[in-house]
Design an enzyme around this catalytic site. Structure first.
Site, mmCIF file in Angstrom:
data_model
loop_
_atom_site.group_PDB
_atom_site.id
_atom_site.type_symbol
_atom_site.label_atom_id
_atom_site.label_comp_id
_atom_site.label_asym_id
_atom_site.label_seq_id
_atom_site.Cartn_x
_atom_site.Cartn_y
_atom_site.Cartn_z
ATOM 1 N N TYR A 67 0.685 -0.978 -0.219
ATOM 2 C CA TYR A 67 -0.138 -0.143 -0.337
ATOM 3 C C TYR A 67 0.920 1.783 -0.512
ATOM 4 O O TYR A 67 0.704 1.894 -0.869
ATOM 5 C CB TYR A 67 -0.898 0.019 0.887
ATOM 6 C CG TYR A 67 -1.743 -0.743 0.958
ATOM 7 C CD1 TYR A 67 -3.221 -0.425 -0.285
ATOM 8 C CD2 TYR A 67 -2.275 -2.183 1.353
ATOM 9 C CE1 TYR A 67 -4.780 -0.935 -0.815
ATOM 10 C CE2 TYR A 67 -3.202 -2.667 1.059
ATOM 11 C CZ TYR A 67 -4.456 -2.163 0.343
ATOM 12 O OH TYR A 67 -5.856 -3.174 -0.296
ATOM 13 N N VAL A 103 -9.573 3.579 -5.163
ATOM 14 C CA VAL A 103 -9.879 4.216 -3.746
ATOM 15 C C VAL A 103 -8.653 5.128 -3.738
ATOM 16 O O VAL A 103 -7.943 5.655 -3.372
ATOM 17 C CB VAL A 103 -8.358 2.551 -3.628
ATOM 18 C CG1 VAL A 103 -9.808 2.132 -2.893
ATOM 19 C CG2 VAL A 103 -7.511 2.583 -4.077
ATOM 20 N N HIS A 132 -15.227 1.162 -2.901
ATOM 21 C CA HIS A 132 -13.921 0.600 -2.107
ATOM 22 C C HIS A 132 -13.534 1.307 -1.108
ATOM 23 O O HIS A 132 -12.176 0.212 -0.997
ATOM 24 C CB HIS A 132 -12.835 -0.055 -3.256
ATOM 25 C CG HIS A 132 -14.220 -1.910 -3.953
ATOM 26 N ND1 HIS A 132 -13.688 -2.301 -4.796
ATOM 27 C CD2 HIS A 132 -14.791 -2.449 -3.337
ATOM 28 C CE1 HIS A 132 -13.946 -3.622 -4.858
ATOM 29 N NE2 HIS A 132 -15.054 -3.456 -4.551
ATOM 30 N N CYS A 140 -8.308 2.054 12.214
ATOM 31 C CA CYS A 140 -7.517 0.916 13.306
ATOM 32 C C CYS A 140 -8.046 -0.440 12.925
ATOM 33 O O CYS A 140 -9.441 -0.720 12.503
ATOM 34 C CB CYS A 140 -7.914 1.953 14.949
ATOM 35 S SG CYS A 140 -7.506 0.282 15.904
ATOM 36 N N CYS A 143 -10.462 -0.451 16.976
ATOM 37 C CA CYS A 143 -11.722 0.590 17.385
ATOM 38 C C CYS A 143 -11.675 1.084 16.276
ATOM 39 O O CYS A 143 -11.549 1.440 15.440
ATOM 40 C CB CYS A 143 -10.787 1.167 18.493
ATOM 41 S SG CYS A 143 -9.761 2.757 18.061
ATOM 42 N N CYS A 164 -2.706 3.044 16.168
ATOM 43 C CA CYS A 164 -4.142 3.731 16.651
ATOM 44 C C CYS A 164 -3.370 4.022 18.168
ATOM 45 O O CYS A 164 -3.542 3.905 18.520
ATOM 46 C CB CYS A 164 -4.693 2.690 16.728
ATOM 47 S SG CYS A 164 -6.355 3.580 17.711
ATOM 48 N N GLY A 204 -13.047 0.505 -17.591
ATOM 49 C CA GLY A 204 -11.660 0.481 -17.446
ATOM 50 C C GLY A 204 -12.586 -0.301 -15.945
ATOM 51 O O GLY A 204 -11.184 -0.673 -15.439
ATOM 52 N N SER A 206 -12.447 -5.483 -15.402
ATOM 53 C CA SER A 206 -12.457 -6.271 -16.236
ATOM 54 C C SER A 206 -13.823 -6.946 -14.872
ATOM 55 O O SER A 206 -14.290 -7.902 -15.575
ATOM 56 C CB SER A 206 -11.439 -7.297 -15.583
ATOM 57 O OG SER A 206 -11.418 -6.955 -14.178
ATOM 58 N N ASN A 230 -13.966 0.104 -23.007
ATOM 59 C CA ASN A 230 -12.625 -0.637 -22.419
ATOM 60 C C ASN A 230 -11.228 -1.430 -23.887
ATOM 61 O O ASN A 230 -12.264 -2.171 -24.830
ATOM 62 C CB ASN A 230 -13.004 -1.710 -21.676
ATOM 63 C CG ASN A 230 -12.018 -2.074 -21.045
ATOM 64 O OD1 ASN A 230 -10.318 -2.775 -21.295
ATOM 65 N ND2 ASN A 230 -12.186 -2.660 -19.647
HETATM 66 P P1 OAD Z 1 -9.427 -4.698 -12.990
HETATM 67 O O1 OAD Z 1 -7.234 -4.284 -12.724
HETATM 68 O O2 OAD Z 1 -9.314 -5.864 -12.822
HETATM 69 O O3 OAD Z 1 -9.416 -3.934 -14.440
HETATM 70 C C1 OAD Z 1 -8.714 -3.337 -15.518
HETATM 71 C C2 OAD Z 1 -9.418 -2.720 -16.763
HETATM 72 O O4 OAD Z 1 -9.059 -2.051 -16.843
HETATM 73 C C3 OAD Z 1 -9.051 -4.148 -17.253
HETATM 74 O O5 OAD Z 1 -10.021 -4.855 -17.936
HETATM 75 C C4 OAD Z 1 -7.733 -3.296 -18.249
HETATM 76 O O6 OAD Z 1 -8.419 -4.391 -20.176
HETATM 77 C C5 OAD Z 1 -8.987 -1.505 -18.254
HETATM 78 N N1 OAD Z 1 -8.659 -0.994 -18.982
HETATM 79 C C6 OAD Z 1 -6.782 -0.217 -18.994
HETATM 80 N N2 OAD Z 1 -6.204 0.500 -19.454
HETATM 81 C C7 OAD Z 1 -7.231 0.997 -19.975
HETATM 82 C C8 OAD Z 1 -6.992 2.252 -20.577
HETATM 83 N N3 OAD Z 1 -7.057 2.822 -20.413
HETATM 84 N N4 OAD Z 1 -8.559 2.524 -20.318
HETATM 85 C C9 OAD Z 1 -9.902 1.804 -20.315
HETATM 86 N N5 OAD Z 1 -9.551 0.242 -19.697
HETATM 87 C C10 OAD Z 1 -8.607 0.164 -19.547
HETATM 88 O O7 OAD Z 1 -9.244 -3.845 -12.114
HETATM 89 P P2 OAD Z 1 -10.956 -3.503 -11.624
HETATM 90 O O8 OAD Z 1 -11.449 -3.949 -12.469
HETATM 91 O O9 OAD Z 1 -10.643 -1.726 -11.315
HETATM 92 O O10 OAD Z 1 -10.590 -4.132 -4.953
HETATM 93 O O11 OAD Z 1 -10.521 -4.552 -10.632
HETATM 94 C C11 OAD Z 1 -11.641 -4.089 -9.589
HETATM 95 C C12 OAD Z 1 -11.283 -4.826 -7.649
HETATM 96 O O12 OAD Z 1 -9.952 -5.669 -7.923
HETATM 97 C C13 OAD Z 1 -10.375 -3.678 -8.179
HETATM 98 O O13 OAD Z 1 -11.670 -2.306 -6.651
HETATM 99 C C14 OAD Z 1 -9.389 -3.745 -6.373
HETATM 100 C C15 OAD Z 1 -9.025 -5.202 -7.097
HETATM 101 O O14 OAD Z 1 -8.735 -5.739 -6.645
HETATM 102 C C16 OAD Z 1 -10.143 -4.065 -4.266
HETATM 103 O O15 OAD Z 1 -9.367 -3.617 -3.647
HETATM 104 C C17 OAD Z 1 -11.190 -4.605 -2.808
#
Ligand code: OAD
Length: 265
Positions: A67, A103, A132, A140, A143, A164, A204, A206, A230
């Site tokens: 992080y 985030v 998210h 924390c 708490c 904390c 953007g 998946s 996408n």
């Molecule tokens: P992913 O990394 O799974 O997917 C990113 C998507 O963005 C892919 O389908 C790419 O093809 C697309 N992409 C890449 N470059 C792009 C561009 N310039 N324009 C448009 N699309 C583009 O990310 P998320 O779907 O956001 O959760 O993942 C979902 C969640 O899984 C996240 O919020 C996070 C992760 O683990 C938590 O942290 C709980």
């Protein structure tokens, strides 16, 4: 761009639009996505292996270092034309809601900047929903304590990890991890808006992480249609009425800018 003119026509007529975004919308700002192949420092870990309470309990230094790395990268990033186009649309269309899995805070930053430029009041909280959490907040592990924390913190070893001030337990990033529940009001608000929407614009993501990925499906269940932006095909592509296979920073200004507001007389 294939899908562009039809997508614009559909948005022009729509009553109720939900914009659902994932990491890809911030890719052109320099924020790494989660599932695209990279050869980066963290490419040998899957997000599920780092973003979970179990991983944090097992190795808090490893998780905090991941992080800290993401926070360091994101701190340098600015909204790109995709964030700006979405922010303008949200400010101009009172029937639009933006729901993000990100985030990084870049949607919120673009909204603040565009509201200032246009002299508009900020949008109501229920039209800008983060499912998210926020990588620049900490909370924390025991708490209710939490705060905004943009500045870097020591994460090199267990002794230096942030604690904390109220109960001395470890602090953690205030983001939703795998296996954890999403903020209830944000999720319910997003599902409500999605069910009512004529169009869900999916950008953007998946669309494989639930329950967030049920947002576009709620629009379909309510009789609405999907526009997907996408460059790669996803779990949703076969369900989309229009697909724009371009990077968001190119596609969204072309799709959204200068659309008249159908809710205005
Ligand atoms: P992913 O990394 O799974 O997917 C990113 C998507 O963005 C892919 O389908 C790419 O093809 C697309 N992409 C890449 N470059 C792009 C561009 N310039 N324009 C448009 N699309 C583009 O990310 P998320 O779907 O956001 O959760 O993942 C979902 C969640 O899984 C996240 O919020 C996070 C992760 O683990 C938590 O942290 C709980």
């Amino acid at each position: 761009m294939e899908g562009l003119e039809d997508g614009r026509a559909a948005l022009r007529k729509a009553r109720g639009v939900v914009m659902f975004t994932g990491a890809g919308v911030s890719a052109e700002s320099g924020v790494p996505t989660f599932r695209d192949p990279t050869d980066g420092l963290w490419s040998r870990y899957r997000p599920e292996e780092l973003a979970s309470a179990q991983a944090f309990a097992r190795d808090p230094v490893l998780v905090w270092r991941w992080y800290a790395d993401r926070r360091r990268g994101i701190r340098q990033c600015r909204p790109n034309p995709a964030h700006t186009a979405l922010a303008r649309f949200l400010l101009r269309r009172s029937d639009a809601t933006l729901v993000t899995q990100n985030v990084d805070g870049l949607h919120q930053l673009a909204l603040e900047e565009e509201a200032r430029n246009e002299g508009s009041p900020p949008v109501e909280w229920e039209r800008m929903l983060s499912l998210h959490g926020d990588i620049f907040r900490v909370r924390c592990t025991r708490c209710p304590y939490g705060r905004t924390q943009r500045e870097p913190m020591g994460v090199e070893d267990e002794e230096s990890l942030p604690r904390c001030p109220d109960c001395d337990r470890l602090l953690r990033p205030d983001v939703v991890w795998f296996g954890e529940v999403l903020p209830r009001e944000a999720l319910e608000g997003a599902l409500r808006a999605a069910r009512r929407a004529d169009i869900c614009l999916v950008v953007g993501t998946s669309a494989v992480v639930y329950p967030a990925a049920s947002i576009p499906r709620a629009t379909l269940d309510g009789g609405g249609r999907l526009i997907e932006v996408n460059p790669a095909r996803t779990a949703l592509s076969a369900l989309a009425d229009w697909r724009i296979a371009e990077p968001a920073g190119r596609a969204l200004p072309a799709l959204l800018d200068r659309l008249p507001d159908p809710t205005e007389p």
